[in-house]
Design a protein around this motif. Structure first.
Motif, PDB file in Angstrom:
ATOM      1  N   HIS A   1      -1.724   0.892  -2.402  1.00 48.49           N
ATOM      2  CA  HIS A   1      -1.318  -0.431  -2.871  1.00 48.49           C
ATOM      3  C   HIS A   1      -1.165  -0.416  -4.388  1.00 48.49           C
ATOM      4  N   GLU A   2       0.066  -0.599  -4.857  1.00 49.25           N
ATOM      5  CA  GLU A   2       0.343  -0.579  -6.294  1.00 49.25           C
ATOM      6  C   GLU A   2       0.620  -1.978  -6.828  1.00 49.25           C
ATOM      7  N   GLY A   3       0.445  -3.006  -5.993  1.00 49.19           N
ATOM      8  CA  GLY A   3       0.748  -4.381  -6.411  1.00 49.19           C
ATOM      9  C   GLY A   3      -0.499  -5.140  -6.823  1.00 49.19           C
ATOM     10  N   LYS A   4      -0.407  -6.468  -6.771  1.00 50.40           N
ATOM     11  CA  LYS A   4      -1.456  -7.307  -7.352  1.00 50.40           C
ATOM     12  C   LYS A   4      -2.187  -8.191  -6.341  1.00 50.40           C
ATOM     13  N   GLU A   5      -1.577  -8.444  -5.198  1.00 44.45           N
ATOM     14  CA  GLU A   5      -2.163  -9.379  -4.223  1.00 44.45           C
ATOM     15  C   GLU A   5      -2.611  -8.605  -2.978  1.00 44.45           C
ATOM     16  N   PRO A   6      -3.516  -9.206  -2.203  1.00 43.49           N
ATOM     17  CA  PRO A   6      -3.868  -8.551  -0.936  1.00 43.49           C
ATOM     18  C   PRO A   6      -2.611  -8.366  -0.072  1.00 43.49           C
ATOM     19  N   VAL A   7      -2.558  -7.275   0.648  1.00 42.17           N
ATOM     20  CA  VAL A   7      -1.457  -7.059   1.596  1.00 42.17           C
ATOM     21  C   VAL A   7      -2.049  -6.932   3.000  1.00 42.17           C
TER      22      VAL A   7
END
Ligand code: GTQ
Length: 357
Positions: A157-163
């Protein structure tokens, strides 16, 4: 439904017969005639029950898990969606597993491979990827991603929010035939392979290099982006009649064979317009639904057994084998669903009943 095994033999059976049953049991035998009628029923009877998980309530519970365990420690941080008719079975239907997987920014779910095949259907968030044999696929809500049997895969996970995504696997099916294998990769991540999107670029335009024959029972495309599938539904709705049972239902396929994207799991994306009322339908496949857009009602079963679920986008519900059901659509709906249809079809066992036919 009453569980009925040969342990239950009792009522109205003469003492002579009971003694005889006890005697043959010691030799590993049992009388077929006490079991035949619940083994061979006129129509399918399954233990799984219709069920509905509202995303708004399960989401909170799922997010709490991130405070208790990391993706790395869990290996896969998944809350299984367990069918209430199959407690302790780790299954959503007799043949399929489903769960909600959570990955938080910066986490890695380490590389492994297994003989059961997996699908991912993305429910929420962006910036996470699944790498299949080293090819990363960044996932957006509505995307459908496959992990065929025995392919190495890790998630990151390279983003900012839970996936969050819905996992569907054929674990119960593979388990019943005994062919479960798993292997852990010695490193956290499998070495990086082709660039993201490579498989879609190579095979997503319905062309196959001359001389290259399909060498696999699965699609060479790892990701079916929602944008593209949705566009196809949108195009077709303007030029096709709606099927009275399904609305507009498309199957995800392997473009090199026309077969299913995953060899053991049938996967679909379905559009049902506002106000659509489907006609009663039942089939021997068990179906797991994940609405992406819109809302509606599904009425499952009939008479005293009728159950009504009001669902909306991001919920999950399950329609077990041979349960008659129909839809009433409130807001135009796009729903993903998957089932064991392909396995039943290949074995010559799949059946459907349209209406009361
Ligand atoms: O992501 O590899 O829900 O191995 C269950 C087993 C997900 C996965 C699950 C798995 C995975």
């Amino acid at each position: 439904m009453m569980e009925n095994t040969h342990e239950d033999i009792k009522k109205d059976i003469s003492p002579d017969r009971l003694d005889y049953y006890a005697e043959i049991k010691k030799s590993g035998m049992a009388p077929l005639w006490e079991n035949l009628h619940h083994m061979l029923t006129p129509e399918p009877k399954v233990k799984s029950l219709p069920h509905h998980w509202e995303y708004s309530s399960v989401r909170k519970l799922l997010l709490n898990s991130a405070n208790l365990i990391s993706a790395a420690e869990a290996e896969r941080r998944v809350l299984m969606l367990e069918n209430p008719g199959l407690p302790g079975n780790c299954s959503i239907t007799e043949s399929l597993f489903a769960g909600l997987q959570l990955i938080m920014p910066g986490e890695v779910a380490p590389a492994h491979r297994h003989s059961p095949a997996a699908l991912r259907f993305i429910i929420e968030g962006s910036g996470a990827y699944t790498a299949v044999n080293g090819e990363k696929t960044y996932m957006e809500p509505g995307d459908f991603v496959i992990t065929p049997s025995w392919c190495w895969h890790d998630h990151g996970h390279e983003g900012k929010e839970p996936v969050v995504w819905l996992d569907g696997l054929d674990i119960p099916l593979v388990r019943v035939i005994g062919s479960i294998f798993v292997e852990h990769y010695p490193e956290e991540r499998f070495p990086e392979g082709p660039p993201p999107g490579d498989s879609l670029e190579r095979y997503g335009n319905n062309m196959r290099p001359v001389g290259v024959l399909p060498d696999d029972l699965n699609s060479p495309i790892f990701s079916y982006p929602y944008e593209r599938s949705r566009e196809t539904l949108e195009k077709l709705r303007n030029s096709s009649d709606l099927d009275p049972y399904h609305g507009l239902k498309l199957e995800y396929i392997d473009p090199t064979t026309g077969g299913p994207a995953i060899s053991t799991i049938s996967t679909f994306l379905q559009l049902m317009p506002k106000g659509f009322k489907s006609e009663k339908y039942q089939s021997t496949e068990s179906l797991i639904y994940s609405p992406v857009e819109g809302s509606g009602t599904v009425i499952i079963g009939q008479g005293d057994n009728e159950q009504v679920f009001n669902w909306k986008a991001q919920d999950i519900f399950v329609i077990p084998c041979w349960h008659p059901h129909r839809f009433e659509i409130k807001e135009e709906a796009i729903v993903f669903n998957f089932s064991d249809k392909i396995v039943q079809t290949k074995l010559g066992l799949w059946r459907e009943r349209r209406g009361n036919a």
